[in-house]
Enzyme design. Structure first.
Site, PDB file in Angstrom:
ATOM      1  N   HIS A 144       0.697  -1.209  -0.170  1.00  0.00           N
ATOM      2  CA  HIS A 144      -0.111  -0.096  -0.070  1.00  0.00           C
ATOM      3  C   HIS A 144       0.756   1.139   0.002  1.00  0.00           C
ATOM      4  O   HIS A 144       1.870   1.012   0.242  1.00  0.00           O
ATOM      5  CB  HIS A 144      -0.951   0.043   1.249  1.00  0.00           C
ATOM      6  CG  HIS A 144      -2.021  -0.852   1.177  1.00  0.00           C
ATOM      7  ND1 HIS A 144      -2.038  -2.270   1.337  1.00  0.00           N
ATOM      8  CD2 HIS A 144      -3.565  -0.508   0.705  1.00  0.00           C
ATOM      9  CE1 HIS A 144      -3.206  -2.769   1.268  1.00  0.00           C
ATOM     10  NE2 HIS A 144      -4.304  -1.654   0.872  1.00  0.00           N
ATOM     11  N   LYS A 148      -1.019   5.041   4.570  1.00  0.00           N
ATOM     12  CA  LYS A 148      -2.261   4.120   5.162  1.00  0.00           C
ATOM     13  C   LYS A 148      -2.030   4.118   6.666  1.00  0.00           C
ATOM     14  O   LYS A 148      -0.702   3.962   7.201  1.00  0.00           O
ATOM     15  CB  LYS A 148      -1.950   2.843   4.443  1.00  0.00           C
ATOM     16  CG  LYS A 148      -3.049   1.708   4.956  1.00  0.00           C
ATOM     17  CD  LYS A 148      -3.171   0.645   3.910  1.00  0.00           C
ATOM     18  CE  LYS A 148      -4.015  -0.576   4.698  1.00  0.00           C
ATOM     19  NZ  LYS A 148      -5.436   0.070   4.896  1.00  0.00           N
TER      20      LYS A 148
END
Ligand code: NAI
Ligand SMILES: O=C(O)C1=N[C@H](C(=O)O)C[C@H](O)C1
EC number: 1.17.1.8
Length: 258
Positions: A144, A148
């Site tokens: 990711h 995040k």
């Protein structure tokens, strides 16, 4: 006899968004405004008036906020008679049970908690569930963007749980290996005995690989969300479906004809 009015351009579903200024929330506001059968009636971010949701007559609220605040948001929504579509991550069994308990007091309301709204991610989880009983070992790698908030991703945790459950249903023991970690964390974290590895890099959006190993072969299932628009068709399916699904639904797959 009065029939319930059918939903569409003349009678759109009134939708509110929580986390409206965030990466996902901004996309959801746009998708709701663009769809012919939904109308954005409130867009609320941190520190703003939750009462905008009720003042605007929201029937369904979509929540993409933060794992630390999502339960408070849900309690507010249920107390005000509003269905919820939740993309925010961090739901373990205890949190799901809490929501189920609240829904017991509001049996007419529906809540969807979905770790991932992208069609390919939902399919990848389903394929992983199907593959799990054929392989002795499985590992999940999620990758990711570096903004995040949580690790592992909700999708990776859910995938690992689904694999573990499919193995248990088939009477299989989790795969073993002979490795001794020289460094804590070298073999990832364990979710229900499935190793999960988290990668964070600027430039990434949301990606997952599920690796299975057996005698003389491996199988890799990979999904890539290259843009947050990938989540929007699933969010809209959920917004349209949730008023007709009282109780707690976990996973968008429950609303798709897979
Ligand atoms: N289920 C899915 O398909 C997806 C889930 N997510 C999850 O959605 C969540 C949000 O992700 P992003 O949009 O990337 O984060 P973000 O940090 O860009 O946005 C979150 C927004 O929520 C706001 N917020 C925080 N507390 C709030 C409160 N009490 N009330 C209203 N707004 C509040 C923040 O100010 C921020 O604008 C994360 O848990 C993430 O993992 C993200 C992408 C897809
Ligand atoms: O924070 C994100 O970006 C994402 N969060 C969800 C998760 O934790 O699984 C879904 C998707 O991976 C994007």
């Amino acid at each position: 006899m009065n029939q319930p009015a059918s939903r569409g351009v003349d009678n759109p579903i009134r939708v509110g968004v929580l986390g409206a200024r965030g990466r996902m929330g901004t996309q959801v506001c746009r998708a709701v405004e663009d769809a012919p059968d939904t109308r954005l009636v409130a867009a609320v971010d941190a520190g703003e008036r939750m009462a905008d949701l009720t003042d605007g007559g929201a029937e369904v609220v979509v929540d993409f906020t933060h794992p630390d605040v999502v339960l408070d948001n849900l309690r507010f929504l249920l107390e005000h008679g509003i269905h919820a579509v939740v993309g925010t991550t961090g739901f373990d069994q205890a949190k799901l049970d809490t929501v189920r308990g609240w829904l017991g007091e509001h049996p007419e309301l529906g809540v969807l908690v979905a770790p991932n709204f992208a069609l390919g991610a939902v399919l990848a989880m389903r394929f992983a569930q199907q593959a799990a009983r054929f392989y002795s070992s499985a590992e999940v790698i999620e990758l990711h963007h570096n903004r995040k908030a949580d690790a592992p991703s909700g999708t990776a945790a859910h995938t690992a749980r689904v694999i573990a459950q499919a193995r248990a249903d088939a009477g299989l023991a989790p795969g073993a290996d002979a490795t001794t970690s020289e460094l804590a964390g070298a073999r990832g974290a364990r979710v229900d005995d499935v190793p999960v590895h988290s990668v964070r890099l600027p430039g990434l959006v949301a990606h997952e690989e599920i690796l299975f190993g057996g005698e003389g072969e491996t199988l890799t299932i990979r999904h890539d969300s290259l843009d947050r628009t990938s989540f929007m068709p699933g969010v809209l399916v959920a917004v349209r479906s949730i008023p007709g699904r009282p109780g707690l639904t976990v996973g968008l797959d429950q609303m798709l004809d897979l």
